[in-house]
Design an enzyme around this catalytic site. Structure first.
Site, short mmCIF file in Angstrom:
data_model
loop_
_atom_site.label_atom_id
_atom_site.label_comp_id
_atom_site.label_asym_id
_atom_site.label_seq_id
_atom_site.Cartn_x
_atom_site.Cartn_y
_atom_site.Cartn_z
N LYS A 1 -20.82 -18.84 1.69
CA LYS A 1 -21.91 -18.10 1.05
C LYS A 1 -21.53 -17.62 -0.35
CE LYS A 1 -21.09 -13.94 3.85
NZ LYS A 1 -19.76 -14.42 4.30
N ARG B 1 -12.29 -10.69 12.47
CA ARG B 1 -13.49 -10.70 11.62
C ARG B 1 -14.58 -11.59 12.24
NH1 ARG B 1 -11.00 -12.85 6.52
NH2 ARG B 1 -13.06 -12.93 5.60
N ARG C 1 -5.41 -12.66 0.71
CA ARG C 1 -6.21 -11.55 1.20
C ARG C 1 -5.61 -11.09 2.51
NH1 ARG C 1 -12.62 -12.88 0.92
NH2 ARG C 1 -12.57 -11.48 2.69
N ARG D 1 -24.67 -6.43 6.85
CA ARG D 1 -23.76 -6.97 7.86
C ARG D 1 -24.03 -6.40 9.24
NH1 ARG D 1 -19.46 -8.87 4.37
NH2 ARG D 1 -17.71 -9.74 5.45
N ARG E 1 -7.83 -21.81 2.59
CA ARG E 1 -7.89 -20.80 1.52
C ARG E 1 -6.56 -20.03 1.47
NH1 ARG E 1 -13.12 -17.13 1.80
NH2 ARG E 1 -12.07 -15.51 2.96
P1 AMP Z 1 -16.15 -10.30 2.51
O1 AMP Z 1 -15.48 -10.56 1.21
O2 AMP Z 1 -17.65 -10.32 2.40
O3 AMP Z 1 -15.63 -11.15 3.64
O4 AMP Z 1 -15.80 -8.78 2.91
C1 AMP Z 1 -14.46 -8.37 3.11
C2 AMP Z 1 -14.43 -7.06 3.90
O5 AMP Z 1 -15.13 -6.04 3.17
C3 AMP Z 1 -15.11 -7.09 5.26
O6 AMP Z 1 -14.29 -7.64 6.27
C4 AMP Z 1 -15.40 -5.62 5.47
O7 AMP Z 1 -14.23 -4.89 5.80
C5 AMP Z 1 -15.82 -5.18 4.07
N1 AMP Z 1 -17.27 -5.36 3.85
C6 AMP Z 1 -17.87 -6.20 2.95
N2 AMP Z 1 -19.20 -6.10 3.01
C7 AMP Z 1 -19.46 -5.18 3.97
C8 AMP Z 1 -20.66 -4.64 4.52
N3 AMP Z 1 -21.88 -5.04 4.10
N4 AMP Z 1 -20.55 -3.72 5.51
C9 AMP Z 1 -19.35 -3.29 5.94
N5 AMP Z 1 -18.18 -3.77 5.49
C10 AMP Z 1 -18.23 -4.70 4.50
#
Ligand code: AMP
Length: 191
Positions: free
Chosen positions: A13, A147, A136, A88, A127
């Site tokens: 995405k 996750r 990361r 989310r 990745r």
């Molecule tokens: P992402 O880069 O979108 O995979 O986000 C990395 C991490 O950021 C996630 O595993 C959560 O810990 C936090 N995070 C990102 N977006 C959200 C959200 N909308 N709600 C809660 N936690 C978030």
């Protein structure tokens, strides 16, 4: 055009949001990127979320809803935006509706990228292998598995929420990157 790009970690995405954002001149708003920037800058929010993110849990709704609310109000979002990684859970989706309604706005479409779990794991491990210096914390195998479980439990129900509203479009996220982009453009042309 106000859009949500939706899918599990590794579904592509972020890559697609970047491409479509450039093509349609609308910003890509990634809560993950915003939170990682806060962690790197050691802001109050960054310090609060660092460990939560490293283990793969969701940070509190208050934090992300507040962050997105401020961001959507910025001038560059006047012509639309792509939300990447938000909402989310269903509570965030409901809060988003309220925020948009307060500005007399609504979502035009929610695009879900469907990818099988074994392919997600493969992509994220790739990745990790490609970014050994800049890894990361949450791409480590235990956090990644966690996750994916958080996604199934908390985030997947958001698809039903938008399907009921009739704005969900599910695309095959296992195709080549260009083919997925082409599918998105075909969908956007129908809006
Ligand atoms: P992402 O880069 O979108 O995979 O986000 C990395 C991490 O950021 C996630 O595993 C959560 O810990 C936090 N995070 C990102 N977006 C959200 C959200 N909308 N709600 C809660 N936690 C978030």
């Amino acid at each position: 055009m106000n859009l949500v790009f939706f899918g599990p970690p590794g579904a592509g995405k972020g890559t697609q949001a970047e491409r479509i954002g450039e093509a349609y001149k609308i910003p890509q708003l990634s809560t993950g990127d915003m939170l990682r920037a806060a962690v790197a800058a050691k802001t109050d929010i960054g310090l609060q979320v660092k460990d939560i993110m490293a283990r793969g849990d969701l940070v509190s709704d208050d934090i992300v809803v507040g962050t997105i609310g401020e961001r959507i109000a910025a001038k560059d979002c006047a012509g639309g935006f792509i939300l990447d990684g938000f909402p989310r859970n269903v509570a965030q989706a409901e809060a988003l509706d309220v925020m948009l309604a307060a500005k007399s706005l609504q979502l035009d479409g929610v695009i879900e990228f469907a990818v099988k779990t074994d392919i997600l794991l493969e992509r994220i491990l790739k990745r990790v292998a490609e970014s050994a210096d800049n890894r990361r914390e949450d791409d480590k195998p235990e956090a990644l598995q966690y996750r994916l479980r958080v996604y199934e439990a908390e985030t997947a129900p958001v698809a039903k929420f938008y399907a009921r509203k009739g704005i969900l479009k599910t695309l095959d996220g296992m195709q080549e990157i260009d083919a997925v982009t082409a599918d998105i453009k075909v969908f956007l042309a129908t809006l």
